[in-house]
Design a protein around this motif. Structure first.
Motif, PDB file in Angstrom:
ATOM      1  N   LYS A 125       8.669   2.120   1.305  1.00 32.27           N
ATOM      2  CA  LYS A 125       9.548   1.893   2.448  1.00 32.27           C
ATOM      3  C   LYS A 125       8.989   0.852   3.426  1.00 32.27           C
ATOM      4  N   ALA A 126       7.682   0.597   3.373  1.00 35.30           N
ATOM      5  CA  ALA A 126       7.037  -0.283   4.346  1.00 35.30           C
ATOM      6  C   ALA A 126       6.978  -1.716   3.804  1.00 35.30           C
ATOM      7  N   ALA A 127       7.388  -2.658   4.634  1.00 34.21           N
ATOM      8  CA  ALA A 127       7.469  -4.052   4.190  1.00 34.21           C
ATOM      9  C   ALA A 127       6.100  -4.680   3.958  1.00 34.21           C
ATOM     10  N   ASP A 128       5.118  -4.294   4.757  1.00 37.75           N
ATOM     11  CA  ASP A 128       3.806  -4.937   4.688  1.00 37.75           C
ATOM     12  C   ASP A 128       2.777  -4.100   3.941  1.00 37.75           C
ATOM     13  N   ALA A 129       3.221  -3.166   3.121  1.00 39.27           N
ATOM     14  CA  ALA A 129       2.314  -2.232   2.455  1.00 39.27           C
ATOM     15  C   ALA A 129       1.936  -2.733   1.072  1.00 39.27           C
ATOM     16  N   PRO A 130       0.823  -2.255   0.528  1.00 31.96           N
ATOM     17  CA  PRO A 130       0.485  -2.600  -0.854  1.00 31.96           C
ATOM     18  C   PRO A 130       1.499  -2.000  -1.818  1.00 31.96           C
ATOM     19  N   SER A 131       1.684  -2.652  -2.950  1.00 35.36           N
ATOM     20  CA  SER A 131       2.559  -2.098  -3.979  1.00 35.36           C
ATOM     21  C   SER A 131       1.778  -1.082  -4.808  1.00 35.36           C
TER      22      SER A 131
END
Length: 262
Positions: A125-131
């Motif tokens: 859900k977070a745009a700047d998070a690791p995949s």
């Protein structure tokens, strides 16, 4: 054990700050592989056999590896009785973000399997998070408060929850009893994952012992029903217990990690 000293990250507001202990092994120079993240079980810590073997595997293969202790566990600060899935998830997410990986493979044991599934949801859900490149779930216990504890509560345990806010249960793994709080039980309902389709967006490998006295293998089969859209492998180990820490069990864990990380 990692040759690097444990670090600490303060998590939470000023009136509820917890110093979370973690070991972070950087990747080898130039490596483009995902970071391995160890998420331990209820009342376990980052110095257990599986966590250490995962760190050793990372060292041998030039992988980054992160291990942490939730608040009230191991070397971390904080009151164990305040612990909830939401609280421990918040801490794990904070430590992952502090190490700034681009991709992660989440390796969750028992309750850590629940936290891994919730972490995958939050990171997506977070745009700047690791995949999330993959999940390895070892005797996973998602929704254990609702599905495994509540149905077997005795009248005395129900009364203790109401009157004291917690109840105690004998532990097979420690001289100290397990403590389950009303806050943990209520928060468990808010973090349920076995109430709809779980979309992880990555391959999932589940390792489950069929002689597990704490998390019946049928629970892993139930989890499988909620992961229909993903690339999922379930390995049932006929003589496996809950810990799955025997050499052959460690080999299975590392084989699954290798498939997802290398």
């Amino acid at each position: 054990m990692s040759e690097h000293a444990a670090k600490f990250l303060s998590v939470g507001p000023d009136n509820d700050t917890r110093d979370i202990a973690f070991f972070h092994r950087p990747a080898a120079a130039g490596a483009r592989t995902p970071m391995l993240v160890w998420l331990g079980g209820y009342r376990s810590d980052m110095t257990g056999t599986k966590a250490i073997e995962l760190d050793r595997f990372a060292a041998e293969n030039g992988l980054a590896c992160l291990r942490l202790d939730y608040s009230g566990h191991g070397a971390s600060g904080g009151d164990f009785k305040k612990g909830t899935i939401s609280r421990w998830l918040e801490e794990a997410l904070a430590v992952v973000r502090a190490t700034s990986p681009s991709r992660v493979v989440l390796v969750g044991s028992s309750m850590g399997g629940w936290i891994a599934l919730r972490m995958a949801e939050e990171l997506r859900k977070a745009a700047d998070a690791p995949s999330v490149a993959g999940l390895v779930l070892i005797a996973p216990a998602p929704d254990f408060t609702v599905d495994l504890i509540e149905p077997s509560l005795t009248e005395a345990e129900k009364a203790s929850l109401l009157e004291k806010g917690y109840f105690e249960e004998h532990s097979e793994y420690s001289p100290e009893p397990n403590i389950f709080t009303r806050a943990l039980m209520e928060d468990g309902k808010r973090n349920r994952v076995l109430n709809g389709i779980i979309t992880t967006g990555c391959p999932v490998h589940i390792l489950q012992g069929m002689q597990d006295p704490d998390v019946p293998y049928q629970h892993a089969l139930k989890l499988l029903e909620h992961l229909p859209a993903d690339d999922v492998v379930l390995t049932l180990i006929r003589d496996g217990d809950h810990r799955l820490s025997r050499p052959q069990d460690i080999d299975r864990m590392l084989s699954a990690v290798k498939t997802l990380a290398l």
